[in-house]
Design a protein around this motif. Structure first.
Motif, mmCIF file in Angstrom:
data_model
loop_
_atom_site.group_PDB
_atom_site.id
_atom_site.type_symbol
_atom_site.label_atom_id
_atom_site.label_comp_id
_atom_site.label_asym_id
_atom_site.label_seq_id
_atom_site.Cartn_x
_atom_site.Cartn_y
_atom_site.Cartn_z
ATOM 1 N N PHE A 35 0.667 11.209 32.486
ATOM 2 C CA PHE A 35 -0.294 11.513 33.579
ATOM 3 C C PHE A 35 0.152 12.855 33.987
ATOM 4 O O PHE A 35 1.484 13.252 34.583
ATOM 5 C CB PHE A 35 0.019 10.392 34.705
ATOM 6 N N ASP A 36 -0.695 14.065 33.738
ATOM 7 C CA ASP A 36 -0.397 15.493 34.132
ATOM 8 C C ASP A 36 -1.252 15.775 35.351
ATOM 9 O O ASP A 36 -2.365 16.214 35.142
ATOM 10 C CB ASP A 36 -0.869 16.192 33.047
ATOM 11 N N ASP A 37 -0.543 15.927 36.531
ATOM 12 C CA ASP A 37 -1.096 16.338 37.632
ATOM 13 C C ASP A 37 -2.669 15.752 37.980
ATOM 14 O O ASP A 37 -3.590 16.262 38.294
ATOM 15 C CB ASP A 37 -1.512 17.877 37.351
ATOM 16 N N VAL A 38 -2.662 14.417 38.051
ATOM 17 C CA VAL A 38 -3.560 13.707 38.051
ATOM 18 C C VAL A 38 -4.002 13.410 39.473
ATOM 19 O O VAL A 38 -3.302 13.183 40.276
ATOM 20 C CB VAL A 38 -3.684 12.290 37.363
ATOM 21 N N SER A 39 -5.538 13.501 39.856
ATOM 22 C CA SER A 39 -6.023 13.155 41.137
ATOM 23 C C SER A 39 -7.180 12.329 40.902
ATOM 24 O O SER A 39 -8.119 12.610 40.085
ATOM 25 C CB SER A 39 -6.322 14.433 41.938
ATOM 26 N N HIS A 83 -2.374 14.791 42.468
ATOM 27 C CA HIS A 83 -1.280 15.426 42.042
ATOM 28 C C HIS A 83 -0.463 14.509 41.361
ATOM 29 O O HIS A 83 1.124 14.858 41.351
ATOM 30 C CB HIS A 83 -0.361 16.591 42.810
ATOM 31 N N LEU A 84 -0.506 13.442 40.607
ATOM 32 C CA LEU A 84 0.429 12.421 40.067
ATOM 33 C C LEU A 84 0.951 12.980 38.952
ATOM 34 O O LEU A 84 0.119 13.263 38.053
ATOM 35 C CB LEU A 84 -0.062 11.160 40.186
ATOM 36 N N ASN A 85 2.217 12.722 38.691
ATOM 37 C CA ASN A 85 2.770 13.197 37.191
ATOM 38 C C ASN A 85 3.617 11.974 37.015
ATOM 39 O O ASN A 85 4.443 11.399 37.707
ATOM 40 C CB ASN A 85 3.663 14.378 37.446
ATOM 41 N N LEU A 86 3.323 11.589 35.667
ATOM 42 C CA LEU A 86 4.242 10.522 35.089
ATOM 43 C C LEU A 86 4.115 10.392 33.710
ATOM 44 O O LEU A 86 3.224 10.687 33.065
ATOM 45 C CB LEU A 86 3.513 8.979 35.837
ATOM 46 N N THR A 87 5.445 10.037 33.191
ATOM 47 C CA THR A 87 5.266 10.022 31.631
ATOM 48 C C THR A 87 6.036 8.789 31.203
ATOM 49 O O THR A 87 6.976 8.291 31.501
ATOM 50 C CB THR A 87 6.533 11.502 31.026
ATOM 51 N N ALA A 88 5.560 8.130 30.117
ATOM 52 C CA ALA A 88 5.786 6.820 29.683
ATOM 53 C C ALA A 88 6.170 7.107 28.026
ATOM 54 O O ALA A 88 5.070 7.339 27.384
ATOM 55 C CB ALA A 88 4.851 5.663 29.667
ATOM 56 N N ARG A 115 -5.012 15.621 33.750
ATOM 57 C CA ARG A 115 -5.483 14.882 32.613
ATOM 58 C C ARG A 115 -4.439 13.690 32.519
ATOM 59 O O ARG A 115 -3.302 13.641 32.967
ATOM 60 C CB ARG A 115 -5.710 15.857 31.369
ATOM 61 N N ILE A 116 -4.876 12.784 31.406
ATOM 62 C CA ILE A 116 -3.908 11.672 30.958
ATOM 63 C C ILE A 116 -4.167 11.930 29.324
ATOM 64 O O ILE A 116 -5.070 12.051 28.839
ATOM 65 C CB ILE A 116 -4.564 10.346 31.425
ATOM 66 N N THR A 117 -2.931 12.091 29.016
ATOM 67 C CA THR A 117 -2.728 12.012 27.521
ATOM 68 C C THR A 117 -2.265 10.798 26.672
ATOM 69 O O THR A 117 -1.591 10.189 27.149
ATOM 70 C CB THR A 117 -2.074 13.513 26.963
ATOM 71 N N LEU A 118 -2.660 10.678 25.538
ATOM 72 C CA LEU A 118 -2.170 9.448 24.660
ATOM 73 C C LEU A 118 -1.532 10.339 23.501
ATOM 74 O O LEU A 118 -2.590 10.856 22.667
ATOM 75 C CB LEU A 118 -3.027 8.316 24.279
#
Length: 636
Positions: free
Chosen positions: A397-401, A413-418, A451-454
């Motif tokens: 999750f890259d700077d997601v709003s 502005h959420l950032n999270l990496t799995a 953006r959200i990336t897979l």
């Protein structure tokens, strides 16, 4: 997200807001079977012509009988001129004029040969007209049902292309009403009105033409009563329309109350609210009774009024026609035919008046269905969109709003990496945005910023179906459909073997329950799983996720409805399922996520803490407060 209430399936709406546009759009759909539509029109035209010609020929039969009977009263061998002259000499001028106006041969009597030919011709005409009318009905049914079947297909396909946001903001009952009641109302309305309306219009044109041919004066008398009927019908309909709208609104409110009370019947009894529920029912039922009585009473006046005007028309035609016969201007057969035509002329007008409300109701339903078909759809997937193969499972999750409503931000502005193979636990109070994260990663909603990336590919560029095929989801709100237990477990893996289904059931600790059911894996699950417990429903959905063997797991309170012992067993099985897979676990029971690789604490759409169970407890922040509140409360 707004909660969706149960169905409120009331009556169809009163009338369309845009009659012309809706009718044109529906007519375009009907004309897709252009050949059949022309068949309906052709059968209607020919059948109407035959029906219209019938009374004129019957009038000729009446003239044969009348002239034959009249001729028998005069001596054989005399000419018609001699009979007329004798009558005038005797002072019987009216009878002389009548004899002079008909084709009479004194002393001949009734010509039964000619009479039989005329009656035979009429019989053939009516039989052929009836057969054509039957064919018209069959073809009409085919056209309408084909059109409605296509419309159902379009609505079904449309539902699957619509975003989740539509169903969040629209009551479930409203969607169900459009896809069932409204489409059925379209079929019923046009089945009853399509051929009948065409036949009625053709009958009006045909009978009016024949009346003008027989006697323009009598035609003017017959047509002169139409404006009276029209004005009276319009005045009555204007008063009945608001009552129908009130009736339909009252029906919707009553159905909504009944649905709510029946759905929560146990809660109503537990809290002793039967009297209040009954009081609300009585009030709404009384409102519906009053509105329905007024609507039906006022609209019911239309038919007697039309009958009165029709009888008035009959009296005027009979009196004036009798005078014209006495003067020799018309034959008795023509007057008889004209009276039949006047009946045929007013009858279709009465039918049209009765069908107007039905037609408007059908078009109103069509307008609602077309409004559903015009709703915005999910953005189209990109052709040849990139997709990681094989999937490693790295989700970022890259700077997601994101916000469900523009003026009410939820995630900012959420950032999270799995990382691949990690178990990410998401905790926090109700409304913090936990479930929203899973909605975003599954592309039920698209992010508004960031953006959200897979595996480093933006999911907004991916094919949705392909993306979701690689996710296994177990929700707190379980969903089962009416079918066997085997079919419910294999819902996400249609080609699964019997052994695979059983293995998934064993892994989810549901195999014992299934085998002790009356028919084992062939036991029928009722609608929404009402014949099994909440815990058993949840275990079946977990077995479904096991069988799907997804690359990424989303578990939203997946064990909230099972007992403690079963939960511990399922947790062990799910640890094996999560092994090597990226997993997102939403949990309120913090004891179930102690072993998570990464715990994310959310409040008001923001990540306020993240780390392992031990590090977060040691930090003494939001997670520690949640943990202490949960377990300290249990100790107290």
């Amino acid at each position: 997200m707004s909660a969706m209430r149960g169905p409120m399936l009331g009556l169809p709406p009163a009338k369309p807001k845009d009659f012309k546009a809706t009718f044109k759009r529906l007519a375009e759909r009907l004309l897709r079977d252009r050949l059949l539509v022309w068949g309906v029109i052709s059968f209607g035209v020919v059948g109407t012509i035959l029906t219209v010609v019938g009374p004129k020929i019957l009038g000729h039969a009446t003239d044969i009988v009348f002239t034959g009977f009249l001729s028998s009263k005069f001596p054989d061998g005399a000419t018609k001129a001699e009979v007329v002259a004798q009558l005038r000499a005797n002072g019987e001028d009216k009878l002389a004029s009548l004899v002079g106006s008909v084709d009479l041969q004194p002393g001949k009597g009734i010509d039964y040969t000619s009479l039989s030919w005329v009656l035979g011709a009429v019989l053939v005409l009516y039989v052929v007209a009836s057969v054509l009318t039957w064919f018209q009905g069959v073809v009409t049914t085919t056209v309408v049902q084909r059109t409605v079947a296509t419309l159902r297909d379009d609505v079904e396909a449309k539902i699957h292309r619509m975003p989740l946001s539509y169903f969040d903001k629209t009551e479930r009952g409203e969607v169900l009403s459009k896809t069932t009641n409204d489409i059925d109302n379209i079929a019923q309305s046009f089945q009853q009105t399509m051929s009948q309306l065409l036949t009625s219009i053709l009958m009006v044109i045909g009978t009016l033409t024949m009346m003008l041919i027989i006697s323009p004066l009598l035609a003017l008398v017959a047509v002169g009563t139409i404006p009276i009927a029209f004005l009276l019908t319009k005045a009555i309909a204007k008063r009945s329309q608001p009552q129908f709208m009130a009736q339909w609104a009252s029906t919707g409110r009553l159905n909504g109350h009944i649905e709510e009370v029946f759905t929560g019947h146990e809660v109503v009894k537990v809290f002793g609210r039967q009297a209040e529920a009954r009081k609300v029912f009585d009030e709404r039922n009384d409102d519906l009774f009053k509105a329905a009585f007024k609507a039906q009473f006022i609209s019911g006046v239309i038919q007697p009024v039309m009958m009165f005007v029709s009888n008035l028309n009959y009296v005027l035609v009979a009196v004036i026609g009798g005078l014209r016969v006495a003067s020799g201007s018309l034959s008795i057969g023509d007057v008889q035919a004209f009276i039949q035509y006047s009946r045929q002329f007013t009858q279709p007008l009465t039918q049209v008046a009765a069908m107007i409300n039905l037609l408007q109701s059908g078009l109103a339903s069509a307008e609602r269905v077309f409004r559903l078909l015009d709703e915005p759809e999910e953005s189209a997937d990109i052709a040849d969109a990139p997709f990681p193969d094989p999937i490693r499972g790295r989700v970022v999750f890259d700077d997601v709003s994101f916000a469900y409503k523009p003026d009410e931000p939820l995630i900012e502005h959420l950032n999270l990496t799995a990382e691949p193979g990690q178990t990410i636990a998401i905790v926090g109070p109700t409304g913090a945005g936990k479930t929203t994260l899973t909605n975003l990663v599954l592309r039920f909603y698209d992010v508004q910023a960031g953006r959200i990336t897979l595996d480093d590919v933006d999911i907004s560029h991916m094919d949705r179906s392909l993306l979701r095929d690689n996710f296994g989801v177990v929700l707190q709100d379980t969903w089962l459909f009416k079918g066997t237990i085997r079919e419910n477990i294999a819902y996400g893996a249609h080609r699964a073997t019997e052994e695979q289904v059983m293995a998934a059931a064993e892994a989810a600790y549901v195999d014992h329950f299934v085998r002790t059911s009356p028919d084992g894996y062939d036991t029928i699950i009722e609608d929404e799983g009402t014949n099994v417990s909440a815990g058993q429903r949840q275990l079946l959905t977990i077995a479904r996720a096991f069988l799907a063997d997804p690359a990424i797991l989303v578990l939203d309170e997946a064990t909230s409805s099972v007992d403690t012992r079963t939960e511990s067993l399922v947790q062990g099985a799910m640890e094996q399922l999560r092994s090597g897979r990226t997993s997102f676990v939403i949990a309120h029971r913090l004891s179930t996520i102690r072993d998570a690789d990464h715990i994310v604490v959310m409040e008001d759409g923001h990540i306020v803490e993240q780390g392992t169970h031990d590090s977060l407890r040691a930090a003494g922040g939001a997670y520690e407060r949640l943990y202490s509140a949960q377990f300290a409360g249990s100790t107290v």
